[in-house]
Scaffold this motif. Structure first.
Motif, PDB file in Angstrom:
ATOM      1  N   PRO A  30     -32.841  43.821 -31.126  1.00 45.05           N
ATOM      2  CA  PRO A  30     -32.536  43.000 -29.956  1.00 45.05           C
ATOM      3  C   PRO A  30     -33.654  41.986 -29.741  1.00 45.05           C
ATOM      4  O   PRO A  30     -34.822  42.274 -29.991  1.00 45.05           O
ATOM      5  N   ARG A  31     -33.289  40.790 -29.342  1.00 45.50           N
ATOM      6  CA  ARG A  31     -34.266  39.723 -29.139  1.00 45.50           C
ATOM      7  C   ARG A  31     -34.959  39.914 -27.794  1.00 45.50           C
ATOM      8  O   ARG A  31     -34.319  40.106 -26.770  1.00 45.50           O
ATOM      9  N   SER A  32     -36.255  39.844 -27.807  1.00 46.87           N
ATOM     10  CA  SER A  32     -37.025  39.935 -26.573  1.00 46.87           C
ATOM     11  C   SER A  32     -36.735  38.706 -25.719  1.00 46.87           C
ATOM     12  O   SER A  32     -36.635  37.581 -26.232  1.00 46.87           O
ATOM     13  N   PRO A  33     -36.609  38.881 -24.413  1.00 47.11           N
ATOM     14  CA  PRO A  33     -36.379  37.719 -23.544  1.00 47.11           C
ATOM     15  C   PRO A  33     -37.566  36.760 -23.529  1.00 47.11           C
ATOM     16  O   PRO A  33     -37.444  35.624 -23.084  1.00 47.11           O
ATOM     17  N   LEU A  34     -38.697  37.196 -24.064  1.00 47.57           N
ATOM     18  CA  LEU A  34     -39.874  36.327 -24.125  1.00 47.57           C
ATOM     19  C   LEU A  34     -39.794  35.351 -25.299  1.00 47.57           C
ATOM     20  O   LEU A  34     -40.540  34.378 -25.347  1.00 47.57           O
ATOM     21  N   ARG A  35     -38.920  35.610 -26.252  1.00 45.48           N
ATOM     22  CA  ARG A  35     -38.763  34.751 -27.432  1.00 45.48           C
ATOM     23  C   ARG A  35     -37.690  33.706 -27.175  1.00 45.48           C
ATOM     24  O   ARG A  35     -36.755  33.925 -26.416  1.00 45.48           O
ATOM     25  N   LEU A  36     -37.805  32.592 -27.865  1.00 45.29           N
ATOM     26  CA  LEU A  36     -36.804  31.529 -27.725  1.00 45.29           C
ATOM     27  C   LEU A  36     -35.517  31.912 -28.444  1.00 45.29           C
ATOM     28  O   LEU A  36     -35.544  32.504 -29.523  1.00 45.29           O
ATOM     29  N   SER A  37     -34.400  31.539 -27.858  1.00 45.56           N
ATOM     30  CA  SER A  37     -33.105  31.763 -28.501  1.00 45.56           C
ATOM     31  C   SER A  37     -32.857  30.634 -29.504  1.00 45.56           C
ATOM     32  O   SER A  37     -33.570  29.626 -29.522  1.00 45.56           O
ATOM     33  N   LEU A  38     -31.830  30.798 -30.315  1.00 42.64           N
ATOM     34  CA  LEU A  38     -31.486  29.753 -31.275  1.00 42.64           C
ATOM     35  C   LEU A  38     -31.136  28.452 -30.550  1.00 42.64           C
ATOM     36  O   LEU A  38     -31.554  27.375 -30.978  1.00 42.64           O
ATOM     37  N   GLN A  39     -30.415  28.538 -29.456  1.00 42.83           N
ATOM     38  CA  GLN A  39     -30.054  27.336 -28.695  1.00 42.83           C
ATOM     39  C   GLN A  39     -31.304  26.647 -28.143  1.00 42.83           C
ATOM     40  O   GLN A  39     -31.398  25.415 -28.171  1.00 42.83           O
ATOM     41  N   GLU A  40     -32.257  27.438 -27.668  1.00 47.93           N
ATOM     42  CA  GLU A  40     -33.505  26.857 -27.164  1.00 47.93           C
ATOM     43  C   GLU A  40     -34.299  26.223 -28.299  1.00 47.93           C
ATOM     44  O   GLU A  40     -34.878  25.151 -28.139  1.00 47.93           O
ATOM     45  N   ARG A  41     -34.294  26.868 -29.455  1.00 49.82           N
ATOM     46  CA  ARG A  41     -34.997  26.292 -30.608  1.00 49.82           C
ATOM     47  C   ARG A  41     -34.354  24.982 -31.056  1.00 49.82           C
ATOM     48  O   ARG A  41     -35.051  24.058 -31.483  1.00 49.82           O
ATOM     49  N   GLU A  42     -33.038  24.898 -30.969  1.00 54.41           N
ATOM     50  CA  GLU A  42     -32.357  23.637 -31.292  1.00 54.41           C
ATOM     51  C   GLU A  42     -32.821  22.534 -30.333  1.00 54.41           C
ATOM     52  O   GLU A  42     -33.069  21.401 -30.753  1.00 54.41           O
ATOM     53  N   GLU A  43     -32.944  22.872 -29.068  1.00 49.18           N
ATOM     54  CA  GLU A  43     -33.405  21.909 -28.066  1.00 49.18           C
ATOM     55  C   GLU A  43     -34.863  21.509 -28.325  1.00 49.18           C
ATOM     56  O   GLU A  43     -35.225  20.343 -28.205  1.00 49.18           O
ATOM     57  N   VAL A  44     -35.687  22.474 -28.707  1.00 51.79           N
ATOM     58  CA  VAL A  44     -37.079  22.188 -29.055  1.00 51.79           C
ATOM     59  C   VAL A  44     -37.117  21.243 -30.248  1.00 51.79           C
ATOM     60  O   VAL A  44     -37.856  20.259 -30.258  1.00 51.79           O
ATOM     61  N   ALA A  66     -42.941  18.694 -21.635  1.00 48.01           N
ATOM     62  CA  ALA A  66     -41.648  18.136 -21.231  1.00 48.01           C
ATOM     63  C   ALA A  66     -40.495  18.983 -21.764  1.00 48.01           C
ATOM     64  O   ALA A  66     -39.527  19.257 -21.051  1.00 48.01           O
ATOM     65  N   ILE A  67     -40.618  19.407 -23.007  1.00 44.64           N
ATOM     66  CA  ILE A  67     -39.585  20.255 -23.608  1.00 44.64           C
ATOM     67  C   ILE A  67     -39.514  21.580 -22.858  1.00 44.64           C
ATOM     68  O   ILE A  67     -38.432  22.047 -22.500  1.00 44.64           O
ATOM     69  N   ALA A  68     -40.673  22.184 -22.611  1.00 45.91           N
ATOM     70  CA  ALA A  68     -40.732  23.471 -21.914  1.00 45.91           C
ATOM     71  C   ALA A  68     -40.161  23.367 -20.505  1.00 45.91           C
ATOM     72  O   ALA A  68     -39.428  24.245 -20.055  1.00 45.91           O
ATOM     73  N   ARG A  69     -40.468  22.295 -19.821  1.00 45.77           N
ATOM     74  CA  ARG A  69     -39.960  22.091 -18.457  1.00 45.77           C
ATOM     75  C   ARG A  69     -38.434  22.047 -18.465  1.00 45.77           C
ATOM     76  O   ARG A  69     -37.776  22.652 -17.621  1.00 45.77           O
ATOM     77  N   ARG A  70     -37.863  21.337 -19.436  1.00 46.67           N
ATOM     78  CA  ARG A  70     -36.408  21.225 -19.526  1.00 46.67           C
ATOM     79  C   ARG A  70     -35.754  22.587 -19.802  1.00 46.67           C
ATOM     80  O   ARG A  70     -34.674  22.880 -19.304  1.00 46.67           O
ATOM     81  N   GLY A 129     -37.113  25.483 -18.937  1.00 52.05           N
ATOM     82  CA  GLY A 129     -37.523  26.475 -17.954  1.00 52.05           C
ATOM     83  C   GLY A 129     -38.421  27.535 -18.576  1.00 52.05           C
ATOM     84  O   GLY A 129     -38.400  28.697 -18.175  1.00 52.05           O
ATOM     85  N   ARG A 130     -39.191  27.137 -19.563  1.00 52.38           N
ATOM     86  CA  ARG A 130     -40.091  28.030 -20.291  1.00 52.38           C
ATOM     87  C   ARG A 130     -41.530  27.562 -20.132  1.00 52.38           C
ATOM     88  O   ARG A 130     -41.804  26.441 -19.727  1.00 52.38           O
ATOM     89  N   SER A 131     -42.446  28.423 -20.512  1.00 51.82           N
ATOM     90  CA  SER A 131     -43.861  28.084 -20.511  1.00 51.82           C
ATOM     91  C   SER A 131     -44.145  27.139 -21.677  1.00 51.82           C
ATOM     92  O   SER A 131     -43.580  27.284 -22.765  1.00 51.82           O
ATOM     93  N   ALA A 132     -45.037  26.181 -21.449  1.00 52.69           N
ATOM     94  CA  ALA A 132     -45.413  25.248 -22.509  1.00 52.69           C
ATOM     95  C   ALA A 132     -46.053  25.994 -23.676  1.00 52.69           C
ATOM     96  O   ALA A 132     -45.871  25.618 -24.842  1.00 52.69           O
TER      97      ALA A 132
END
Length: 81
Positions: free
Chosen positions: A7-21, A33-37, A39-42
């Motif tokens: 199971p993926r830890s909620p502290l890790r980025l999801s695939l969708q978040e990585r696509e956005e990154v 700016a990416i982190a703010r969008r 809702g994650r820590s920089a």
């Protein structure tokens, strides 16, 4: 018998978040700016980018593959570029 999916830890980025990154990095946006969008820590975003090749080499699929392998062995062997 196939290995169980971890199971993926909620502290890790999801695939969708990585696509956005990945899109943000390609557009030249700052990590903050990416982190703010997202809702994650920089530091979470910065750590993910740094761990998989930095700004010039970051790709979401590569980060996801690295995460699922559980180590950097696949990268150091030169098998994936």
């Amino acid at each position: 018998m196939a290995p169980r999916a971890r199971p993926r830890s909620p502290l890790r980025l999801s695939l969708q978040e990585r696509e956005e990154v990945s899109r943000g990095v390609q557009a030249g946006e700052s990590m903050r700016a990416i982190a703010r969008r997202l809702g994650r820590s920089a530091s979470t975003v910065s750590r993910d980018v740094a761990a998989t090749g930095g700004r010039r080499k970051y790709r979401a699929w590569r980060a996801e593959c690295w995460r699922s392998s559980g180590s950097a062995e696949i990268w150091s062997s030169g098998a994936v570029r």
